[in-house]
Design an enzyme around this catalytic site. Structure first.
Site, PDB file in Angstrom:
ATOM      1  N   HIS A  20       0.861  -1.251  -0.052  1.00  0.00           N
ATOM      2  CA  HIS A  20       0.160  -0.097  -0.128  1.00  0.00           C
ATOM      3  C   HIS A  20       0.928   1.257   0.073  1.00  0.00           C
ATOM      4  CE1 HIS A  20      -3.764   2.261   0.289  1.00  0.00           C
ATOM      5  NE2 HIS A  20      -4.453   1.109   0.840  1.00  0.00           N
TER       6      HIS A  20
ATOM      7  N   ASP B 273      -2.463   2.311  -4.268  1.00  0.00           N
ATOM      8  CA  ASP B 273      -3.617   2.392  -3.368  1.00  0.00           C
ATOM      9  C   ASP B 273      -4.512   1.370  -3.871  1.00  0.00           C
ATOM     10  OD1 ASP B 273      -2.734   4.561  -1.963  1.00  0.00           O
ATOM     11  OD2 ASP B 273      -3.413   6.034  -3.435  1.00  0.00           O
TER      12      ASP B 273
END
Length: 421
Positions: free
Chosen positions: A394, A398
């Site tokens: 992450h 995203d």
């Protein structure tokens, strides 16, 4: 005259290796070509064969010790032969003079009294790769370590000294006291358990997987792909290939690899790595194919996968997996991947959460396909679905771009003709 056994160079990029396990002991006879010692480097573990007949006169390196290529591991010669190892003093990290051993004891005392090694601001800490890994995995501040190796280099033994002394200090603290004022007794240890040291490939895997979870923000997305048409095309392709002299089979893995490569070409953010607060996005796709062995897991790499046809991918994947099973992979064939695929379909697993292969930002997990009855155009139809699990970092991308990337893989698997154009 005794023959020297040295740390070999298993791959072009290999600089050092770690002794995983000695298969022979000192004073034990050995024949030329007989396995002598297991050596681990990067993610590869190989057996080094004896270069000559004779007896193991002297073992110069201990298990779990890391040495540079060319350093002395052992001597083989005639029984009772006198041996001069003076030329090896300072060659191997673990072989120091009496003065050095004494300084190691002083270093341990220094740690106990919390005296830090004096270093100038901005000066680089000299530490061996094995010691650095050991320090990180145990949460030891490297600036608090005192190096006893050559030119003040920190060794694994220095890290162990720090851990031992810290443990001793903790044990000296007062034991917890119960409400009755009686000191609490430590928990009873299990005596009926079998203890197996983590060595060789198992140790490398454990270190890398722990590092992966500690140094990244991992999240897994899951989705299934309808591969009914893909299986039909795969069946037809197999039949056509059987009519030719091609010694190759188009497996489902080859199609999954092709779909992944094509999706990475459109979603470059998934073909990246987050390193030192920087996102490195790669133009070339080097596809890692996780391969399970009896000893553990290796990840051979298909380099420049974006330039290969589906047949070339199938041929390369087959070749690498065969070399892996025969323990013939070089270290160069297992480094440099930018994205990895791991398949647990043969184990009957559907969805799972694969761990990133550091420093990559993504890994695709493939489960076992299942047949289901669904409504299609108002009628019941039997379809085949393939479960996919995408783990991504992450920090590098995203959820939305990761979802788009996974959807792209599913699209190609559900529209297989697109992969053949």
């Amino acid at each position: 005259m005794a023959e020297k056994v040295v740390m070999p160079k298993f791959g072009m990029s290999m600089q050092e290796g770690t002794i995983a396990e000695w298969l022979k002991k000192e004073n034990e006879p050995v024949k030329k070509g007989e396995p002598l010692v297991t050596i681990s480097s990067e993610k590869i573990t190989n057996e080094l064969e004896a270069p000559a007949n004779g007896v193991i006169l002297k073992i110069m390196a201990k298990e779990d010790e890391t040495l540079k290529v060319g350093n002395t591991l052992a001597y083989i010669g005639e029984a009772g032969e006198k041996l001069d190892t003076s030329s090896d003093e300072g060659d191997n990290p673990s072989k120091f003079s009496t003065e050095t051993s004494a300084s190691s004891e002083v270093a341990a005392t220094a740690v106990l009294t919390e005296e830090k090694q004096a270093t100038d601001i901005g000066k680089r800490i000299k530490i061996s790769p094995a010691a650095k890994k050991m320090a990180k995995s145990n949460g030891v501040p490297m600036e608090e370590l005192f190096g006893t190796g050559p030119q003040g280099r920190i060794t694994k033994q220095d890290v162990q000294n720090y851990l031992d002394q810290t443990s001793a200090i903790e044990e000296e603290k007062e034991s917890p006291v119960t409400a009755s004022g009686i000191p609490e007794q430590p928990a009873k240890k299990h005596t009926n358990s079998k203890v197996t040291p983590a060595k060789g490939m198992r140790k490398v895997i454990s270190d890398r997987m722990h590092q992966s979870l500690q140094e990244s923000a991992q999240l897994t997305l899951m989705k299934k792909a309808d591969i009914t048409e893909l299986q039909e095309i795969q069946k037809q392709a197999k039949q056509e290939l059987q009519k030719t002299d091609a010694d190759i089979s188009l497996t489902l893995t080859a199609f999954i690899a092709r779909a992944t490569v094509m999706a990475l070409g459109k979603h470059k953010s998934a073909n990246s790595a987050f390193t030192n607060d920087e996102i490195h996005t790669y133009e070339t796709i080097n596809l890692g194919m996780a391969t399970s062995l009896d000893e553990g897991l290796v990840v051979p790499v298909v380099f420049q996968a974006e330039n290969k046809t589906i047949l070339e991918l199938a041929e390369k994947i087959y070749s690498l997996s065969k070399k892996a099973r025969e323990n013939r992979l070089s270290s160069d064939e297992m480094k440099g991947s930018t994205f990895t695929i791991t398949n647990l379909g043969a184990s009957g697993i559907e969805y799972f959460t694969p761990i990133l292969n550091p420093p990559e930002a993504g890994i695709l997990g493939v489960g076992t396909y299942q047949k289901s009855v669904v409504f299609q155009c108002g009628e019941l139809a039997e379809r085949t679905f393939l479960p996919l699990s995408l783990t991504f970092d992450h920090r590098a991308l995203d959820g939305d771009p990761a979802s788009s990337f996974l959807n792209e893989i599913v699209y190609y698997l559900e529209h297989p003709y697109q992969m053949l154009l």
